[in-house]
Design a protein around this motif. Structure first.
Motif, PDB file in Angstrom:
ATOM      1  N   ASP A 134      -3.623  13.532   6.049  1.00  0.00           N
ATOM      2  CA  ASP A 134      -3.727  12.088   6.256  1.00  0.00           C
ATOM      3  C   ASP A 134      -2.734  11.615   7.317  1.00  0.00           C
ATOM      4  OD1 ASP A 134      -5.584  11.998   4.209  1.00  0.00           O
ATOM      5  OD2 ASP A 134      -4.144  11.328   2.696  1.00  0.00           O
ATOM      6  N   ILE A 135      -3.115  10.570   8.030  1.00  0.00           N
ATOM      7  CA  ILE A 135      -2.192   9.914   8.962  1.00  0.00           C
ATOM      8  C   ILE A 135      -1.588   8.722   8.230  1.00  0.00           C
ATOM      9  CG2 ILE A 135      -1.999   8.551  11.074  1.00  0.00           C
ATOM     10  CD1 ILE A 135      -4.187  10.260  12.284  1.00  0.00           C
ATOM     11  N   TYR A 136      -0.277   8.547   8.379  1.00  0.00           N
ATOM     12  CA  TYR A 136       0.418   7.417   7.779  1.00  0.00           C
ATOM     13  C   TYR A 136       0.986   6.554   8.895  1.00  0.00           C
ATOM     14  CZ  TYR A 136       3.536   4.601   4.972  1.00  0.00           C
ATOM     15  OH  TYR A 136       4.159   3.551   4.376  1.00  0.00           O
ATOM     16  N   ILE A 137       0.756   5.240   8.813  1.00  0.00           N
ATOM     17  CA  ILE A 137       1.297   4.277   9.785  1.00  0.00           C
ATOM     18  C   ILE A 137       2.173   3.303   9.018  1.00  0.00           C
ATOM     19  CG2 ILE A 137       0.769   2.450  11.446  1.00  0.00           C
ATOM     20  CD1 ILE A 137      -2.009   3.750  11.792  1.00  0.00           C
ATOM     21  N   LEU A 138       3.394   3.095   9.490  1.00  0.00           N
ATOM     22  CA  LEU A 138       4.283   2.074   8.941  1.00  0.00           C
ATOM     23  C   LEU A 138       4.503   1.031  10.028  1.00  0.00           C
ATOM     24  CD1 LEU A 138       6.134   0.969   6.725  1.00  0.00           C
ATOM     25  CD2 LEU A 138       7.970   2.361   7.712  1.00  0.00           C
ATOM     26  N   ALA A 139       4.090  -0.197   9.736  1.00  0.00           N
ATOM     27  CA  ALA A 139       4.200  -1.281  10.711  1.00  0.00           C
ATOM     28  C   ALA A 139       4.824  -2.495  10.054  1.00  0.00           C
ATOM     29  CB  ALA A 139       2.827  -1.641  11.269  1.00  0.00           C
ATOM     30  N   GLY A 140       5.597  -3.237  10.834  1.00  0.00           N
ATOM     31  CA  GLY A 140       6.248  -4.418  10.283  1.00  0.00           C
ATOM     32  C   GLY A 140       7.216  -4.045   9.180  1.00  0.00           C
ATOM     33  N   ASP A 141       7.510  -5.013   8.315  1.00  0.00           N
ATOM     34  CA  ASP A 141       8.484  -4.780   7.250  1.00  0.00           C
ATOM     35  C   ASP A 141       7.922  -3.969   6.098  1.00  0.00           C
ATOM     36  OD1 ASP A 141      10.536  -6.114   8.545  1.00  0.00           O
ATOM     37  OD2 ASP A 141       9.923  -8.061   7.725  1.00  0.00           O
ATOM     38  N   GLU A 142       6.619  -4.110   5.826  1.00  0.00           N
ATOM     39  CA  GLU A 142       6.102  -3.440   4.635  1.00  0.00           C
ATOM     40  C   GLU A 142       4.619  -3.097   4.707  1.00  0.00           C
ATOM     41  OE1 GLU A 142       5.478  -7.317   1.878  1.00  0.00           O
ATOM     42  OE2 GLU A 142       7.503  -6.585   2.099  1.00  0.00           O
ATOM     43  N   THR A 143       4.060  -2.994   5.882  1.00  0.00           N
ATOM     44  CA  THR A 143       2.646  -2.650   6.008  1.00  0.00           C
ATOM     45  C   THR A 143       2.506  -1.152   6.192  1.00  0.00           C
ATOM     46  OG1 THR A 143       2.167  -4.794   7.021  1.00  0.00           O
ATOM     47  CG2 THR A 143       0.520  -3.065   7.300  1.00  0.00           C
ATOM     48  N   GLY A 144       1.971  -0.484   5.165  1.00  0.00           N
ATOM     49  CA  GLY A 144       1.712   0.944   5.223  1.00  0.00           C
ATOM     50  C   GLY A 144       0.216   1.178   5.195  1.00  0.00           C
ATOM     51  N   ILE A 145      -0.275   2.047   6.070  1.00  0.00           N
ATOM     52  CA  ILE A 145      -1.698   2.342   6.149  1.00  0.00           C
ATOM     53  C   ILE A 145      -1.878   3.854   6.132  1.00  0.00           C
ATOM     54  CG2 ILE A 145      -3.771   2.191   7.591  1.00  0.00           C
ATOM     55  CD1 ILE A 145      -2.651  -0.446   8.696  1.00  0.00           C
ATOM     56  N   VAL A 146      -2.870   4.312   5.370  1.00  0.00           N
ATOM     57  CA  VAL A 146      -3.207   5.732   5.293  1.00  0.00           C
ATOM     58  C   VAL A 146      -4.620   5.918   5.843  1.00  0.00           C
ATOM     59  CG1 VAL A 146      -3.545   7.699   3.761  1.00  0.00           C
ATOM     60  CG2 VAL A 146      -1.749   6.038   3.260  1.00  0.00           C
ATOM     61  N   ILE A 147      -4.781   6.894   6.759  1.00  0.00           N
ATOM     62  CA  ILE A 147      -6.090   7.216   7.327  1.00  0.00           C
ATOM     63  C   ILE A 147      -6.448   8.630   6.891  1.00  0.00           C
ATOM     64  CG2 ILE A 147      -7.459   7.421   9.433  1.00  0.00           C
ATOM     65  CD1 ILE A 147      -5.247   5.756  10.841  1.00  0.00           C
ATOM     66  N   ASN A 148      -7.574   8.784   6.171  1.00  0.00           N
ATOM     67  CA  ASN A 148      -7.961  10.117   5.724  1.00  0.00           C
ATOM     68  C   ASN A 148      -8.713  10.857   6.832  1.00  0.00           C
ATOM     69  OD1 ASN A 148     -10.680   9.362   5.646  1.00  0.00           O
ATOM     70  ND2 ASN A 148     -10.673   8.998   3.452  1.00  0.00           N
ATOM     71  N   SER A 149      -9.104  12.088   6.577  1.00  0.00           N
ATOM     72  CA  SER A 149      -9.718  12.920   7.617  1.00  0.00           C
ATOM     73  C   SER A 149     -11.087  12.418   8.056  1.00  0.00           C
ATOM     74  CB  SER A 149      -9.826  14.369   7.147  1.00  0.00           C
ATOM     75  OG  SER A 149     -10.624  14.433   5.986  1.00  0.00           O
ATOM     76  N   ASN A 150     -11.730  11.560   7.238  1.00  0.00           N
ATOM     77  CA  ASN A 150     -13.022  10.975   7.606  1.00  0.00           C
ATOM     78  C   ASN A 150     -12.873   9.737   8.480  1.00  0.00           C
ATOM     79  OD1 ASN A 150     -14.457  12.890   6.132  1.00  0.00           O
ATOM     80  ND2 ASN A 150     -14.318  11.673   4.267  1.00  0.00           N
ATOM     81  N   GLY A 151     -11.622   9.328   8.738  1.00  0.00           N
ATOM     82  CA  GLY A 151     -11.380   8.143   9.541  1.00  0.00           C
ATOM     83  C   GLY A 151     -11.375   6.858   8.726  1.00  0.00           C
ATOM     84  N   GLU A 152     -11.533   6.980   7.404  1.00  0.00           N
ATOM     85  CA  GLU A 152     -11.477   5.809   6.537  1.00  0.00           C
ATOM     86  C   GLU A 152     -10.014   5.473   6.260  1.00  0.00           C
ATOM     87  OE1 GLU A 152     -13.662   7.188   3.193  1.00  0.00           O
ATOM     88  OE2 GLU A 152     -15.578   7.099   4.247  1.00  0.00           O
ATOM     89  N   TRP A 153      -9.695   4.191   6.190  1.00  0.00           N
ATOM     90  CA  TRP A 153      -8.310   3.812   6.007  1.00  0.00           C
ATOM     91  C   TRP A 153      -8.178   2.873   4.818  1.00  0.00           C
ATOM     92  CZ3 TRP A 153      -6.628  -1.258   6.470  1.00  0.00           C
ATOM     93  CH2 TRP A 153      -7.528  -2.161   7.051  1.00  0.00           C
ATOM     94  N   ARG A 154      -6.936   2.805   4.310  1.00  0.00           N
ATOM     95  CA  ARG A 154      -6.588   1.915   3.215  1.00  0.00           C
ATOM     96  C   ARG A 154      -5.120   1.535   3.356  1.00  0.00           C
ATOM     97  NH1 ARG A 154      -3.444   4.894  -0.140  1.00  0.00           N
ATOM     98  NH2 ARG A 154      -3.795   7.142  -0.157  1.00  0.00           N
ATOM     99  N   TYR A 155      -4.775   0.418   2.750  1.00  0.00           N
ATOM    100  CA  TYR A 155      -3.360   0.052   2.689  1.00  0.00           C
ATOM    101  C   TYR A 155      -2.662   0.940   1.680  1.00  0.00           C
ATOM    102  CZ  TYR A 155      -4.371  -4.119   5.427  1.00  0.00           C
ATOM    103  OH  TYR A 155      -4.753  -4.976   6.413  1.00  0.00           O
ATOM    104  N   ASP A 156      -1.458   1.369   1.997  1.00  0.00           N
ATOM    105  CA  ASP A 156      -0.672   2.177   1.075  1.00  0.00           C
ATOM    106  C   ASP A 156      -0.090   1.255   0.011  1.00  0.00           C
ATOM    107  OD1 ASP A 156       0.545   4.469   0.077  1.00  0.00           O
ATOM    108  OD2 ASP A 156       2.364   4.137   1.252  1.00  0.00           O
TER     109      ASP A 156
END
Length: 60
Positions: free
Chosen positions: A37-59
């Motif tokens: 999975d790809i993990y993105i941390l943006a701003g103070d508390e926005t975490g996003i996870v992208i799975n191998s299918n390209g689907e994403w969700r908030y952490d």
């Protein structure tokens, strides 16, 4: 060494572009080699996870 899938690459690019449009700084973009999975941390508390299918969700 693992590499992101083409779908992950596209989703990551689009999400990063959208996050910076809202003026959120991006602190981390990381590929978790255990899960693929790809993990993105943006701003103070926005975490996003992208799975191998390209689907994403908030952490949670």
């Amino acid at each position: 060494m693992r590499y992101p899938t083409p779908k992950q690459n596209l989703t990551c690019f689009i999400l990063c572009q959208n996050l910076t449009t809202f003026l959120l700084p991006i602190f981390i973009v990381r590929l978790d080699e255990r899960t693929g999975d790809i993990y993105i941390l943006a701003g103070d508390e926005t975490g996003i996870v992208i799975n191998s299918n390209g689907e994403w969700r908030y952490d949670e």
